[in-house]
Design a protein around this motif. Structure first.
Motif, PDB file in Angstrom:
ATOM      1  N   ARG A 103      43.543  -0.277  -8.728  1.00 31.28           N
ATOM      2  CA  ARG A 103      44.840  -0.858  -8.360  1.00 31.28           C
ATOM      3  C   ARG A 103      45.087  -0.899  -6.854  1.00 31.28           C
ATOM      4  N   TRP A 104      44.203  -0.289  -6.077  1.00 33.04           N
ATOM      5  CA  TRP A 104      44.409  -0.190  -4.633  1.00 33.04           C
ATOM      6  C   TRP A 104      44.405  -1.577  -3.987  1.00 33.04           C
ATOM      7  N   PRO A 105      45.386  -1.924  -3.184  1.00 34.27           N
ATOM      8  CA  PRO A 105      45.478  -3.284  -2.646  1.00 34.27           C
ATOM      9  C   PRO A 105      44.398  -3.661  -1.639  1.00 34.27           C
ATOM     10  N   ARG A 106      43.655  -2.694  -1.104  1.00 36.02           N
ATOM     11  CA  ARG A 106      42.720  -3.003  -0.027  1.00 36.02           C
ATOM     12  C   ARG A 106      41.260  -3.092  -0.476  1.00 36.02           C
ATOM     13  N   ILE A 107      41.059  -3.177  -1.761  1.00 40.57           N
ATOM     14  CA  ILE A 107      39.699  -3.261  -2.298  1.00 40.57           C
ATOM     15  C   ILE A 107      38.969  -4.495  -1.782  1.00 40.57           C
ATOM     16  N   ASN A 108      39.701  -5.583  -1.579  1.00 46.56           N
ATOM     17  CA  ASN A 108      39.102  -6.844  -1.188  1.00 46.56           C
ATOM     18  C   ASN A 108      38.295  -6.744   0.103  1.00 46.56           C
ATOM     19  N   ALA A 109      38.632  -5.788   0.967  1.00 45.18           N
ATOM     20  CA  ALA A 109      37.945  -5.651   2.250  1.00 45.18           C
ATOM     21  C   ALA A 109      36.871  -4.571   2.231  1.00 45.18           C
ATOM     22  N   THR A 110      36.576  -4.030   1.043  1.00 50.10           N
ATOM     23  CA  THR A 110      35.497  -3.052   0.907  1.00 50.10           C
ATOM     24  C   THR A 110      34.226  -3.754   0.442  1.00 50.10           C
ATOM     25  N   PHE A 111      33.139  -3.000   0.352  1.00 51.51           N
ATOM     26  CA  PHE A 111      31.893  -3.544  -0.184  1.00 51.51           C
ATOM     27  C   PHE A 111      31.674  -3.138  -1.639  1.00 51.51           C
ATOM     28  N   GLY A 112      32.627  -2.398  -2.232  1.00 45.01           N
ATOM     29  CA  GLY A 112      32.483  -2.046  -3.630  1.00 45.01           C
ATOM     30  C   GLY A 112      32.570  -0.558  -3.885  1.00 45.01           C
ATOM     31  N   SER A 113      32.018  -0.135  -5.017  1.00 46.05           N
ATOM     32  CA  SER A 113      32.219   1.234  -5.503  1.00 46.05           C
ATOM     33  C   SER A 113      30.994   2.124  -5.387  1.00 46.05           C
ATOM     34  N   ASP A 114      29.850   1.575  -5.015  1.00 41.13           N
ATOM     35  CA  ASP A 114      28.618   2.352  -4.962  1.00 41.13           C
ATOM     36  C   ASP A 114      28.396   2.863  -3.535  1.00 41.13           C
ATOM     37  N   PRO A 115      28.399   4.195  -3.329  1.00 43.25           N
ATOM     38  CA  PRO A 115      28.285   4.723  -1.961  1.00 43.25           C
ATOM     39  C   PRO A 115      27.041   4.266  -1.221  1.00 43.25           C
ATOM     40  N   GLN A 116      25.905   4.228  -1.912  1.00 47.98           N
ATOM     41  CA  GLN A 116      24.665   3.845  -1.259  1.00 47.98           C
ATOM     42  C   GLN A 116      24.699   2.387  -0.826  1.00 47.98           C
ATOM     43  N   LYS A 117      25.190   1.506  -1.697  1.00 45.94           N
ATOM     44  CA  LYS A 117      25.260   0.087  -1.350  1.00 45.94           C
ATOM     45  C   LYS A 117      26.280  -0.154  -0.244  1.00 45.94           C
ATOM     46  N   VAL A 118      27.414   0.516  -0.334  1.00 45.27           N
ATOM     47  CA  VAL A 118      28.413   0.385   0.721  1.00 45.27           C
ATOM     48  C   VAL A 118      27.810   0.791   2.057  1.00 45.27           C
ATOM     49  N   SER A 119      27.103   1.902   2.072  1.00 47.37           N
ATOM     50  CA  SER A 119      26.466   2.387   3.293  1.00 47.37           C
ATOM     51  C   SER A 119      25.509   1.349   3.868  1.00 47.37           C
ATOM     52  N   GLN A 120      24.721   0.721   3.010  1.00 49.67           N
ATOM     53  CA  GLN A 120      23.756  -0.279   3.468  1.00 49.67           C
ATOM     54  C   GLN A 120      24.454  -1.483   4.104  1.00 49.67           C
ATOM     55  N   HIS A 121      25.537  -1.930   3.500  1.00 42.57           N
ATOM     56  CA  HIS A 121      26.223  -3.109   4.026  1.00 42.57           C
ATOM     57  C   HIS A 121      27.040  -2.776   5.271  1.00 42.57           C
ATOM     58  N   VAL A 122      27.533  -1.557   5.348  1.00 44.01           N
ATOM     59  CA  VAL A 122      28.199  -1.131   6.577  1.00 44.01           C
ATOM     60  C   VAL A 122      27.186  -1.124   7.720  1.00 44.01           C
TER      61      VAL A 122
END
Length: 658
Positions: free
Chosen positions: A224-243
């Motif tokens: 429900r968090w309104p700022r999800i759209n600006a994240t890379f998702g829910s997987d820490p490893q994948k988020v780290s890679q895209h960051v």
């Protein structure tokens, strides 16, 4: 005056993370001035920033950014140093809070720059890129009048994505339009993410932007968090890679900031995505994040790994107070990260050896009044404040506490007096102030701003919105989409000579497929219904609550998309295209369509390219789509994909090719 003595550019200068300082360069760099005189020495030229007729070390581009910063810090007054530690707002003409489609109010800007010595500002101009370049040059021209000639660093929020409106794509005022960050998470191709970031950096620097207040390394763990759209998702490893890919592309290197790069401010350190009930911490009612336990919290921290490996130059702490947070068995104090010595000094500076700039999020030093906490009318600018966990201390004490915790620069304020006063009263040492000022100045030297702060307005059109780049962005919009349902292999659909009912979509985009847009579903061969994740306005009196999408994620009969689908002829094939700005619950609406395609920022043309099969959809869900609101309410806000029995699990996709 402007001297173009050679086309060679200063060698890449690393901000931090290097084993040694880069070797000095002796190749002439581009020098550009309007009123600052130029010194010639040994056949080379330098800007005489302090106008004393001598070549001082901080004016010498042959030296490293660190050496130049050391020299400049030693020459600065306390007041000049305090000005480096706030991040103001460039005032707009005929606008509010810097928002303007006309330009900057340079007269109003004079006091912050010349009297308060501020040299970092956010820009909120909404103009054509070339017009922004003109305005940013005016800011630099004003900065030349300061005693030491310190240039202005100009930041921006993301400009290269979609402010989604059903049936229409935002023009982005000429900047290349890519999917939202969550779309790159869905596409999950770090090379494309890096290419996007590299091109965005070129566009930013072409118009005079130096700092990107992005990307978000937050985990999308509370649907429900309104700022999800600006994240890379829910997987820490994948988020780290895209960051890491974003930082590398933006800054121009995976080893630190380069002379033609854009400083990345990775945010929000840390645990922001674990928002209790999904309520955002911009507002008093959303000031808590529940990270569940040390193991869950560690995943939110791990999402930042890529920021460190790619040597981001800056990090922004989060707003919320963290519940149930601990590090190595020690409880995290119940104050927001900007005031949290453990999170900033012990973990960020200590464990991760981060030595870049720590920029607080906006409004953390402001007082939160009764109208801030529980408004009786629509909040105005005076009620905006986010000092969570330190509401009961003074603004002065917040500045002191934040700097002691590790903050180098306070966002969204132009108040320098508390910093000056804290040193004068002995609450802060000058050595501590010098640490922060040096970090801020190193970024300016690394980007070459002391030597050439201006941009060439005539070249903006050759950089921003180039056809080849627009095509790449279009392909990314299309490829990042996720096919969730495709009954009877409706997709790919052959649009040639077909009649399409697609309310709100572009007739030109439909025509380009060979089809005809019709006004009624009864005459159509296919219906396309575009919609977005459902939401509610649960806190309309709050400044941010009135703008953010909160609450339910499930479709109900009163939603326009449901009404549209229920009104269609039963035999008509239907495609539902959903913009997943948050993880929608499709349980009630899925049976009403034959095909479902999720997008994360896509023009009508990009959507149709996927529906026709001209571009193969390659995305997969960057987070799970829950099956019900009761499942959402029962899950932990801290754990990735914790919803029981999701309708579509994270990573789901149906692939097809033409």
């Amino acid at each position: 005056m402007q001297k173009r003595l050679t086309t060679s550019v200063m060698a890449a200068l690393f901000l931090n993370g290097c084993s040694q300082a880069p070797a000095p360069t002796t190749s002439q760099v581009l020098i550009s001035s309007r009123s600052i005189p130029v010194i010639e020495q040994g056949g080379l030229t330098f800007r005489d920033l302090n106008s004393d007729g001598l070549l001082t070390p901080y004016e010498d581009w042959r030296l490293s950014p660190e050496a130049r910063a050391d020299d400049l810090v030693a020459r600065m007054t306390l007041e000049e140093k305090a000005g480096q530690m706030v991040h103001g707002t460039l005032p707009g003409l005929q606008g509010f809070a810097g928002f303007s489609s006309v330009g900057y109010d340079i007269d109003v800007l004079t006091a912050p720059v010349l009297e308060r010595n501020i040299s970092t500002f956010i820009s909120r101009l909404s103009m054509a890129p070339a017009d922004i370049a003109v305005q940013n040059n005016l800011v630099q021209q004003l900065a030349e009048q300061t005693r030491l000639g310190i240039p202005v660093s100009i930041s921006t929020d993301p400009r290269n994505h979609f402010q989604y409106v059903v049936g229409a794509s935002s023009a982005s005022n000429g900047f290349t339009q890519w999917p939202e960050y969550i779309g790159f998470g869905a596409l999950d191709n770090p090379a494309i993410t890096e290419a996007f970031a590299r091109q965005t950096a070129k566009e930013y620097r072409a118009v005079g932007f130096h700092i990107a207040l992005s990307p978000q390394a937050d985990l999308a763990t509370e649907p429900r968090w309104p700022r999800i759209n600006a994240t890379f998702g829910s997987d820490p490893q994948k988020v780290s890679q895209h960051v890491a890919a974003t930082v590398t592309g933006m800054q121009g290197s995976n080893k630190g900031l380069t002379s033609d790069g854009v400083l990345t401010v990775v945010k929000h350190w840390v645990g922001y995505g674990a928002a209790v009930d999904g309520f955002d911490a911009h507002s008093y009612y959303g000031r808590y994040a529940d990270v569940a336990n040390e193991q869950a919290f560690a995943q939110h921290i791990a999402a930042f790994d890529g920021a460190f490996t790619a040597h981001t130059g800056a990090i922004m702490p989060a707003y919320p107070i963290l519940q149930h947070a601990s590090v190595n068995g020690e409880a995290v104090p119940p104050v927001a990260p900007s005031f949290n010595h453990m999170l900033l000094n012990d973990v960020l500076r200590g464990t991760y050896q981060f030595n870049g700039v720590l920029i607080s999020d906006w409004g953390v030093t402001n007082d939160c009044s009764d109208e801030c906490k529980a408004p009786t009318r629509r909040q105005g600018p005076g009620e905006i404040a986010m000092p969570w966990g330190v509401e009961d201390i003074s603004q002065y004490e917040r500045f002191v506490m934040g700097i002691r915790a590790g903050i180098d620069q306070f966002g969204g304020t132009e108040s320098v007096e508390p910093i000056v006063q804290a040193v004068q009263l002995g609450d802060l040492t000058l050595e501590r102030i010098d640490e922060s000022v040096k970090r801020v100045l190193i970024t300016k030297f690394a980007q070459g701003l002391f030597d050439n702060p201006y941009v060439d307005v005539d070249t903006v059109a050759s950089v921003v919105g180039q056809p080849a780049i627009l095509q790449q962005a279009h392909e990314a919009q299309a490829a990042s989409q996720v096919v969730l349902k495709n009954n009877s292999k409706l997709l790919p659909f052959n649009f040639a000579a077909k009649k399409v009912f697609a309310p709100g979509m572009s007739a030109e985009a439909i025509s380009n497929t060979g089809a005809v847009l019709v006004d009624t579903p009864e005459e159509a061969d296919l219906a396309i219904i575009r919609t977005t994740t459902p939401s509610e306005k649960l806190h309309p009196l709050y400044f941010f609550g009135a703008m953010q999408n909160e609450g339910r994620l499930n479709f109900v009969e009163s939603d326009e998309a449901m009404k549209a689908l229920l009104s269609l002829p039963e035999q008509l094939p239907v495609v539902l295209a959903v913009f997943l700005e948050r993880p929608a619950i499709l349980t009630e609406i899925a049976p009403l369509s034959d095909a479902i395609v999720a997008n994360f920022g896509a023009s009508d043309s990009a959507l149709l390219a996927v529906l026709s099969g001209d571009i193969t959809p390659q995305g997969s869900l960057p987070y799970a789509l829950p099956s019900s609101m009761s499942a959402v309410e029962a899950q932990s806000p801290a754990l990735p994909n914790d919803s029981a029995n999701p309708l579509y699990p994270a990573g789901f996709s149906l692939l097809y090719a033409k």
